[in-house]
Motif scaffolding. Sequence first.
Motif, PDB file in Angstrom:
ATOM      1  N   ARG A 348       0.821  -1.218   0.000  1.00  0.00           N
ATOM      2  CA  ARG A 348       0.000   0.000   0.000  1.00  0.00           C
ATOM      3  C   ARG A 348       0.850   1.262   0.000  1.00  0.00           C
ATOM      4  NH1 ARG A 348      -5.317  -0.800   0.333  1.00  0.00           N
ATOM      5  NH2 ARG A 348      -6.053  -2.861   0.958  1.00  0.00           N
ATOM      6  N   ASP A 349       2.038   1.181   0.612  1.00  0.00           N
ATOM      7  CA  ASP A 349       2.891   2.370   0.619  1.00  0.00           C
ATOM      8  C   ASP A 349       3.547   2.622  -0.736  1.00  0.00           C
ATOM      9  OD1 ASP A 349       4.535   0.185   0.692  1.00  0.00           O
ATOM     10  OD2 ASP A 349       5.893   0.954   2.216  1.00  0.00           O
ATOM     11  N   GLU A 350       3.502   1.622  -1.615  1.00  0.00           N
ATOM     12  CA  GLU A 350       4.057   1.772  -2.959  1.00  0.00           C
ATOM     13  C   GLU A 350       3.029   2.273  -3.967  1.00  0.00           C
ATOM     14  OE1 GLU A 350       7.286  -1.185  -4.505  1.00  0.00           O
ATOM     15  OE2 GLU A 350       5.745  -2.351  -3.480  1.00  0.00           O
ATOM     16  N   VAL A 351       1.765   1.985  -3.694  1.00  0.00           N
ATOM     17  CA  VAL A 351       0.712   2.242  -4.680  1.00  0.00           C
ATOM     18  C   VAL A 351       0.650   3.709  -5.082  1.00  0.00           C
ATOM     19  CG1 VAL A 351      -1.784   2.276  -5.042  1.00  0.00           C
ATOM     20  CG2 VAL A 351      -0.694   0.248  -4.095  1.00  0.00           C
ATOM     21  N   ASP A 352       0.647   4.594  -4.120  1.00  0.00           N
ATOM     22  CA  ASP A 352       0.550   6.022  -4.443  1.00  0.00           C
ATOM     23  C   ASP A 352       1.736   6.486  -5.282  1.00  0.00           C
ATOM     24  OD1 ASP A 352      -1.853   6.311  -3.146  1.00  0.00           O
ATOM     25  OD2 ASP A 352      -0.975   6.991  -1.262  1.00  0.00           O
ATOM     26  N   SER A 353       2.934   5.973  -4.968  1.00  0.00           N
ATOM     27  CA  SER A 353       4.127   6.344  -5.742  1.00  0.00           C
ATOM     28  C   SER A 353       4.017   5.838  -7.175  1.00  0.00           C
ATOM     29  CB  SER A 353       5.384   5.775  -5.084  1.00  0.00           C
ATOM     30  OG  SER A 353       5.572   6.314  -3.796  1.00  0.00           O
ATOM     31  N   PHE A 354       3.514   4.614  -7.332  1.00  0.00           N
ATOM     32  CA  PHE A 354       3.354   4.035  -8.665  1.00  0.00           C
ATOM     33  C   PHE A 354       2.364   4.849  -9.494  1.00  0.00           C
ATOM     34  CE2 PHE A 354       0.992   1.226 -11.554  1.00  0.00           C
ATOM     35  CZ  PHE A 354       2.020   0.717 -12.324  1.00  0.00           C
ATOM     36  N   VAL A 355       1.216   5.161  -8.900  1.00  0.00           N
ATOM     37  CA  VAL A 355       0.188   5.910  -9.623  1.00  0.00           C
ATOM     38  C   VAL A 355       0.674   7.314  -9.957  1.00  0.00           C
ATOM     39  CG1 VAL A 355      -2.136   6.902  -9.451  1.00  0.00           C
ATOM     40  CG2 VAL A 355      -1.713   4.555  -8.685  1.00  0.00           C
ATOM     41  N   GLU A 356       1.362   7.943  -9.026  1.00  0.00           N
ATOM     42  CA  GLU A 356       1.890   9.279  -9.291  1.00  0.00           C
ATOM     43  C   GLU A 356       2.873   9.268 -10.458  1.00  0.00           C
ATOM     44  OE1 GLU A 356       4.345  12.881  -7.021  1.00  0.00           O
ATOM     45  OE2 GLU A 356       3.866  11.030  -5.961  1.00  0.00           O
ATOM     46  N   LYS A 357       3.649   8.187 -10.559  1.00  0.00           N
ATOM     47  CA  LYS A 357       4.663   8.083 -11.603  1.00  0.00           C
ATOM     48  C   LYS A 357       4.061   7.785 -12.967  1.00  0.00           C
ATOM     49  CE  LYS A 357       8.949   7.670 -13.150  1.00  0.00           C
ATOM     50  NZ  LYS A 357       9.869   8.818 -13.220  1.00  0.00           N
ATOM     51  N   ILE A 358       2.984   7.012 -13.019  1.00  0.00           N
ATOM     52  CA  ILE A 358       2.517   6.477 -14.296  1.00  0.00           C
ATOM     53  C   ILE A 358       1.169   7.024 -14.761  1.00  0.00           C
ATOM     54  CG2 ILE A 358       1.199   4.472 -13.475  1.00  0.00           C
ATOM     55  CD1 ILE A 358       2.672   2.784 -15.554  1.00  0.00           C
ATOM     56  N   TRP A 359       0.357   7.543 -13.828  1.00  0.00           N
ATOM     57  CA  TRP A 359      -1.033   7.860 -14.185  1.00  0.00           C
ATOM     58  C   TRP A 359      -1.140   9.118 -15.030  1.00  0.00           C
ATOM     59  CZ3 TRP A 359      -4.874  11.465 -11.957  1.00  0.00           C
ATOM     60  CH2 TRP A 359      -6.156  11.220 -12.451  1.00  0.00           C
ATOM     61  N   VAL A 360      -1.970   9.029 -16.075  1.00  0.00           N
ATOM     62  CA  VAL A 360      -2.306  10.166 -16.930  1.00  0.00           C
ATOM     63  C   VAL A 360      -3.737  10.564 -16.621  1.00  0.00           C
ATOM     64  CG1 VAL A 360      -2.557  10.992 -19.295  1.00  0.00           C
ATOM     65  CG2 VAL A 360      -0.745   9.364 -18.726  1.00  0.00           C
ATOM     66  N   ASN A 361      -3.959  11.818 -16.311  1.00  0.00           N
ATOM     67  CA  ASN A 361      -5.269  12.292 -15.887  1.00  0.00           C
ATOM     68  C   ASN A 361      -6.344  11.988 -16.918  1.00  0.00           C
ATOM     69  OD1 ASN A 361      -7.117  13.620 -14.235  1.00  0.00           O
ATOM     70  ND2 ASN A 361      -6.881  15.527 -15.370  1.00  0.00           N
ATOM     71  N   SER A 362      -7.468  11.481 -16.437  1.00  0.00           N
ATOM     72  CA  SER A 362      -8.607  11.184 -17.303  1.00  0.00           C
ATOM     73  C   SER A 362      -9.533  12.389 -17.346  1.00  0.00           C
ATOM     74  CB  SER A 362      -9.366   9.964 -16.784  1.00  0.00           C
ATOM     75  OG  SER A 362     -10.506   9.711 -17.561  1.00  0.00           O
ATOM     76  N   SER A 363     -10.073  12.676 -18.526  1.00  0.00           N
ATOM     77  CA  SER A 363     -10.909  13.860 -18.693  1.00  0.00           C
ATOM     78  C   SER A 363     -12.360  13.624 -18.327  1.00  0.00           C
ATOM     79  CB  SER A 363     -10.831  14.341 -20.148  1.00  0.00           C
ATOM     80  OG  SER A 363     -11.283  13.329 -21.022  1.00  0.00           O
ATOM     81  N   GLU A 364     -12.732  12.379 -18.089  1.00  0.00           N
ATOM     82  CA  GLU A 364     -14.137  12.077 -17.814  1.00  0.00           C
ATOM     83  C   GLU A 364     -14.228  10.891 -16.877  1.00  0.00           C
ATOM     84  OE1 GLU A 364     -17.939  10.215 -20.250  1.00  0.00           O
ATOM     85  OE2 GLU A 364     -16.490  11.427 -21.326  1.00  0.00           O
ATOM     86  N   SER A 365     -15.160  10.944 -15.949  1.00  0.00           N
ATOM     87  CA  SER A 365     -15.390   9.833 -15.038  1.00  0.00           C
ATOM     88  C   SER A 365     -16.606   9.056 -15.505  1.00  0.00           C
ATOM     89  CB  SER A 365     -15.608  10.343 -13.612  1.00  0.00           C
ATOM     90  OG  SER A 365     -15.861   9.279 -12.740  1.00  0.00           O
ATOM     91  N   VAL A 366     -16.412   7.807 -15.882  1.00  0.00           N
ATOM     92  CA  VAL A 366     -17.503   6.974 -16.378  1.00  0.00           C
ATOM     93  C   VAL A 366     -18.064   6.165 -15.220  1.00  0.00           C
ATOM     94  CG1 VAL A 366     -18.154   5.213 -18.041  1.00  0.00           C
ATOM     95  CG2 VAL A 366     -16.310   6.819 -18.585  1.00  0.00           C
ATOM     96  N   GLN A 367     -19.343   6.300 -14.968  1.00  0.00           N
ATOM     97  CA  GLN A 367     -19.971   5.629 -13.842  1.00  0.00           C
ATOM     98  C   GLN A 367     -20.457   4.242 -14.246  1.00  0.00           C
ATOM     99  OE1 GLN A 367     -19.919   6.932 -10.772  1.00  0.00           O
ATOM    100  NE2 GLN A 367     -18.739   8.591 -11.715  1.00  0.00           N
ATOM    101  N   PRO A 368     -20.375   3.260 -13.323  1.00  0.00           N
ATOM    102  CA  PRO A 368     -20.915   1.935 -13.602  1.00  0.00           C
ATOM    103  C   PRO A 368     -22.431   1.967 -13.601  1.00  0.00           C
ATOM    104  CG  PRO A 368     -20.175   2.071 -11.339  1.00  0.00           C
ATOM    105  CD  PRO A 368     -19.777   3.372 -12.007  1.00  0.00           C
ATOM    106  N   GLY A 369     -23.045   0.843 -13.909  1.00  0.00           N
ATOM    107  CA  GLY A 369     -24.489   0.775 -13.987  1.00  0.00           C
ATOM    108  C   GLY A 369     -25.152   0.849 -12.625  1.00  0.00           C
ATOM    109  N   PRO A 370     -26.476   0.941 -12.595  1.00  0.00           N
ATOM    110  CA  PRO A 370     -27.225   1.031 -11.339  1.00  0.00           C
ATOM    111  C   PRO A 370     -26.938  -0.157 -10.430  1.00  0.00           C
ATOM    112  CG  PRO A 370     -28.632   1.467 -13.230  1.00  0.00           C
ATOM    113  CD  PRO A 370     -27.337   0.963 -13.776  1.00  0.00           C
ATOM    114  N   GLY A 371     -26.739   0.134  -9.149  1.00  0.00           N
ATOM    115  CA  GLY A 371     -26.516  -0.933  -8.191  1.00  0.00           C
ATOM    116  C   GLY A 371     -25.114  -1.500  -8.191  1.00  0.00           C
TER     117      GLY A 371
END
Length: 392
Positions: A348-371
């Motif tokens: 868990r202490d690595e996850v934030d570092s990994f995401v910060e290093k590799i993640w590209v910001n998404s322009s839209e949040s797609v929601q899952p279906g109802p429920g």
Amino acid sequence: MASGTINEIPEAILNETSPEKAVDIVRARINKLLDEYTKYIDDTFDITDSMLKEIVDQWHDKTLSFTKPQFTEQICRLEEKIRSLAERLVIVKASRQTLLGCLVDNELWKGLYQNGDREYIELLVTQCRSPLNPQRTLFRPESAAVQESFRTAIFDRSGMVIRKSFGEDKAWCAVSGTYHRFRCIKAAHFTRNLGEIQARYLFGQASDSRGHIMSLQNGIPMHISYQKLLDEARITLFPVAGKGCWRILVLDKTIQEAKNQWKVDPWGMQLDGRDLQFPEGVIPPSERPYFYFSFCVNILRRQRYEAKGWWRNVLRNYDKTIWTPCGTNYIRASTLKYLALRIGHLDRDEVDSFVEKIWVNSSESVQPGPGVSLEDMDKVVASCLLNEEIGP
């Protein structure tokens, strides 16, 4: 889970209440039963996955008294169990209403309930395993006809086939940069183990009328030997800044030892840093989210068997701005974090570092279906990907 839970409903309920009320009572009890089954699968999955991570960590720390063959055997056994559990987890979440309907119908009207609860649900899960629509299939490979249709469409889009009057047709391989026998060239799929519902959750609305999974932007023609390397997370692809092309990154440094059954050239570490090549006039695929998804997932799949922190060396000189601008959606940060935990076995202490290093910001949040929660959809996506075998 106790056997016979459903059948413990007193017959008086069916005789003294309206059919609608009886259905409601049975449905409530079966929903509880499905919750218990899902928790059982989830807990077993977590235990098995933790065992695998512990064995891998001990192997790299040299505290495991296994030979290499024994280590490989244990890993394969645990991964096979994980793939089976992942499959069931996806189905019980994605097909819950189907399972609920079957259980209610059989209990109230058909009287077919003979086995224990868990055994019967397992039977229904197996029956739900292969939806009729090949674009929705979760784990079974698409039919040969669908695969051939996709491959032909990829070739037709780019005109990369030489038709011969005599002899065998030839098709272009983007990795070797030359023509090979037509039957040896496949359309490597970047999201091949996902269903269309999961792909829409990841990438948003598809710009291709064929959807995400069968999109002509979701495949690259390459020799079957190179396709196997990509599918086994031995290699991955990334864009070259300012050049408009795609470059190979070798993730598995033992790739030189990988079997080169077809004697293709180049091979091994010669592939590292090699640009994909296309015939003159052919425009390479430009939908970066598919490539980006494959890039992230293959790094995590390879990290699964490597020493802790291996990904840091891989991404030491990595600049995530090579992926921008995208024009469409990359996966959300929460999904990438979950994949890092579940697939890459990052602490868990690595996850934030990994995401910060590799993640590209998404322009839209797609929601899952109802429920369906975001967490549930992330879990489904990860489970789909864990059904993919990884090269040793």
